[in-house]
Design a protein around this motif. Structure first.
Motif, short mmCIF file in Angstrom:
data_model
loop_
_atom_site.label_atom_id
_atom_site.label_comp_id
_atom_site.label_asym_id
_atom_site.label_seq_id
_atom_site.Cartn_x
_atom_site.Cartn_y
_atom_site.Cartn_z
N PRO A 70 7.87 -5.32 -5.93
CA PRO A 70 7.59 -5.69 -4.40
C PRO A 70 8.61 -5.75 -3.76
CG PRO A 70 6.33 -7.20 -6.11
CD PRO A 70 7.43 -6.30 -6.73
N VAL A 71 8.40 -5.75 -2.16
CA VAL A 71 9.64 -5.81 -1.36
C VAL A 71 9.57 -7.12 -0.84
CG1 VAL A 71 10.78 -5.00 0.89
CG2 VAL A 71 9.22 -3.19 -0.60
N VAL A 72 10.58 -8.00 -1.37
CA VAL A 72 10.91 -9.32 -0.88
C VAL A 72 12.00 -9.22 0.35
CG1 VAL A 72 12.00 -11.45 -1.53
CG2 VAL A 72 10.70 -10.35 -3.30
N ALA A 76 1.00 -1.05 -0.12
CA ALA A 76 0.05 0.06 0.04
C ALA A 76 0.86 1.20 -0.03
CB ALA A 76 -0.83 0.05 1.18
N LEU A 77 2.02 1.29 0.74
CA LEU A 77 3.10 2.40 0.86
C LEU A 77 3.39 2.76 -0.71
CD1 LEU A 77 5.04 4.47 2.08
CD2 LEU A 77 6.45 2.49 2.65
N GLN A 78 3.98 1.62 -1.36
CA GLN A 78 4.31 1.80 -2.61
C GLN A 78 3.57 2.34 -3.69
OE1 GLN A 78 5.87 -2.48 -3.22
NE2 GLN A 78 7.82 -1.53 -3.78
N LEU A 79 2.16 1.90 -3.78
CA LEU A 79 1.18 2.19 -4.65
C LEU A 79 0.47 3.55 -4.23
CD1 LEU A 79 -0.82 -1.28 -4.51
CD2 LEU A 79 0.39 -0.14 -6.52
N ALA A 80 0.44 4.15 -2.93
CA ALA A 80 -0.03 5.31 -2.47
C ALA A 80 1.02 6.28 -2.87
CB ALA A 80 -0.38 5.46 -1.13
N LYS A 81 2.30 5.93 -2.99
CA LYS A 81 3.26 6.96 -3.11
C LYS A 81 3.15 7.31 -4.75
CE LYS A 81 5.08 9.55 -1.04
NZ LYS A 81 4.34 10.79 -0.57
N MET A 103 -9.12 -6.23 -11.60
CA MET A 103 -8.19 -5.48 -10.67
C MET A 103 -6.84 -5.77 -11.03
SD MET A 103 -10.72 -5.38 -7.34
CE MET A 103 -12.51 -5.24 -7.33
N PHE A 104 -6.37 -7.03 -10.73
CA PHE A 104 -4.93 -7.57 -10.81
C PHE A 104 -4.06 -7.13 -12.05
CE2 PHE A 104 -2.41 -11.75 -9.63
CZ PHE A 104 -1.25 -11.13 -9.66
N GLU A 105 -4.99 -7.13 -13.12
CA GLU A 105 -4.38 -6.66 -14.29
C GLU A 105 -4.22 -5.06 -14.49
OE1 GLU A 105 -5.59 -10.44 -17.39
OE2 GLU A 105 -7.07 -8.82 -17.12
N ALA A 106 -5.43 -4.61 -14.14
CA ALA A 106 -4.99 -3.00 -13.74
C ALA A 106 -3.85 -2.94 -12.99
CB ALA A 106 -6.28 -2.32 -13.11
N MET A 107 -3.70 -3.31 -11.80
CA MET A 107 -2.57 -3.20 -10.90
C MET A 107 -1.28 -3.30 -11.73
SD MET A 107 -1.54 -4.92 -7.24
CE MET A 107 -1.20 -6.47 -7.93
N ASN A 108 -1.23 -4.40 -12.57
CA ASN A 108 0.04 -4.81 -12.91
C ASN A 108 0.48 -3.62 -14.01
OD1 ASN A 108 0.09 -6.99 -11.66
ND2 ASN A 108 -0.52 -8.47 -13.17
N ARG A 109 -0.52 -2.96 -14.72
CA ARG A 109 -0.07 -1.99 -15.39
C ARG A 109 0.37 -0.66 -14.80
NH1 ARG A 109 -5.15 -3.84 -17.91
NH2 ARG A 109 -6.39 -2.23 -17.10
N ALA A 110 -0.12 -0.61 -13.50
CA ALA A 110 0.46 0.62 -12.77
C ALA A 110 1.85 0.25 -12.44
CB ALA A 110 -0.55 0.80 -11.80
N LEU A 111 1.99 -1.02 -12.09
CA LEU A 111 3.51 -1.53 -11.31
C LEU A 111 4.39 -1.40 -12.43
CD1 LEU A 111 2.55 -4.68 -9.45
CD2 LEU A 111 2.72 -2.38 -8.52
N THR A 112 4.03 -1.51 -13.68
CA THR A 112 4.83 -1.58 -14.96
C THR A 112 5.11 0.07 -15.12
OG1 THR A 112 3.95 -3.45 -15.75
CG2 THR A 112 5.13 -2.15 -17.29
N VAL A 113 4.27 0.98 -15.37
CA VAL A 113 4.38 2.27 -15.68
C VAL A 113 5.44 2.96 -14.31
CG1 VAL A 113 3.49 4.40 -15.58
CG2 VAL A 113 2.25 2.56 -16.60
#
Ligand SMILES: NC(=O)c1ccc[n+]([C@@H]2O[C@H](COP(=O)([O-])OP(=O)(O)OC[C@H]3O[C@@H](n4cnc5c(N)ncnc54)[C@H](OP(=O)(O)O)[C@@H]3O)[C@@H](O)[C@H]2O)c1
Length: 336
Positions: free
Chosen positions: A305-307, A176-181, A290-300
């Motif tokens: 993710p923090v492993v 959530a921190l990564q996405l919100a920022k 939703m998963f596919e929409a999130m993946n587009r945002a992660l790519t842009v």
């Protein structure tokens, strides 16, 4: 092929290495050779018998995993052999509203999960892995980040400049921190550890609070926002944290009900909900759309993710102990 399964009775001591036949894909199915799987708090509860005591055993645990398609059954066109994919947590929730049918189709209980060298899944139940992610990173996506995405964007309609409150530094909160920022929000995060708070600040958290040192953290957050309150709370604690979250939320703010790290049952005055016009929203992971929409945002945004820690397949039970000890920041991963 090798799997880990909970045998005989619940309990981490009953998580045993076992041999099963190589799965064959039926019509519309694919076989995925697993590259990595990740753990969620739910997996720990499932193995201990605390999530669903009526879950039939044996059970292969873990909802989240990523790998490569090595076989496809008749009629599969969405994906192909050689594609890198992740499993969909709710196998039969592709789009639209959540349903009882969806709730009965989750991996890692009631369906066998990802702690297996090979897994057969419906072709509809996989999502292509973003090219910038390793299998270890992709294995983190199906539950925690998707849940955070559903809360903040699908339900929450988060806007730049809004304030988001996150509890602790586990899988859901760190994604959530990564996405919100990335969305231009102002993030306040709590933790029991100053060291973890420092790490969260390095990742972009704007304000931090130690919830052990400040037990009345709801009021403290209200003060940190000049008395206004936060627009969104990603509520992962449950019983013991909800009251504080309601205090910290602004008038008309949203409390996204996600977790039960601090208990399930509580007594709270409902008047605070109506007097403050709060929106209490239940969240259950998310759909494939939703998963596919999130993946587009992660790519842009080139988000990884923090492993936090990786454990080899041969030592997989240790990953559960690591999660139980709570020393992690982000995700614990098993690599195959
Ligand atoms: N509804 C859904 O669809 C959904 C999806 C995913 C997860 N969940 C639930 O959400 C919760 C979090 O899951 P997760 O996988 O992120 O767990 P996790 O990675 O195991 O997170 C554990 C961390 O949460 C923090 N924490 C523990 N107790 C806390 C408390 N009382 N107040 C504030 N923070 C606390 C701690 O952070 P610090 O060490 O920093 O203090 C701890 O390290 C679980 O209850 C899980 O079942 C629900």
């Amino acid at each position: 092929m090798r799997v880990y399964q909970v045998e005989g009775a619940f309990g981490l001591e009953n998580l045993k290495l076992a041999k099963r036949d190589m799965p064959e894909p039926g019509p519309g199915q694919v076989v995925v050779k697993m590259g990595a799987a990740s753990l969620n708090f739910r997996d720990l509860m499932m193995v201990k018998g605390l999530y669903n005591p009526r879950q039939p055993l044996p059970l292969v645990p873990l909802s989240d995993g990523a790998g490569e398609i090595v076989a496809a059954g008749a009629g599969v066109t969405r994906v192909a052999v050689g594609d890198r994919v992740m499993g969909l947590f709710v196998q039969r929730w592709l789009d639209g509203p959540f349903s009882p049918e969806g709730r009965a189709s989750t991996l890692g209980g009631p369906l066998d999960g990802m702690l297996a060298e090979y897994q057969v899944l419906e072709a509809d139940g996989v999502v292509k892995t973003p090219a910038h992610l390793s299998d270890a990173e992709a294995a983190c996506l199906p539950c925690a980040p998707l849940t955070a995405w559903n809360a903040l964007f699908a339900q929450g309609n988060l806007q730049p400049g809004q304030r988001v409150l996150l509890q602790g530094t586990g899988g859901v909160s760190i994604s959530a921190l990564q996405l919100a920022k990335a969305a231009g929000a102002h993030v306040i995060i709590t933790s029991s550890s100053d060291e973890k708070l420092e790490r969260a600040r390095r990742m972009g958290a704007d304000q931090t609070l130690n919830y052990k040192e400040t037990p009345d953290w709801g009021k403290a957050v209200l003060k940190m926002t000049g008395g206004f309150g936060v627009d969104h709370v990603v509520e992962v604690g449950g019983a013991e944290t909800l009251g504080h979250s309601m205090t910290a939320a602004r008038f008309g703010g949203s409390v996204h009900m996600i977790g039960v790290l601090a208990g399930v049952m509580t007594k709270l005055p409902v008047t605070s909900i109506l007097m403050k016009h709060l929106r209490i929203q239940g969240i259950f992971v998310g759909s494939r759309a939703m998963f596919e929409a999130m993946n587009r945002a992660l790519t842009v945004h080139n988000i990884h993710p923090v492993v936090d820690q990786q454990v080899p397949f041969e030592e997989a039970p240790e990953a559960f102990h690591l999660l139980a000890r709570g020393g992690h920041f982000g995700k614990v991963v098993v690599s195959f």
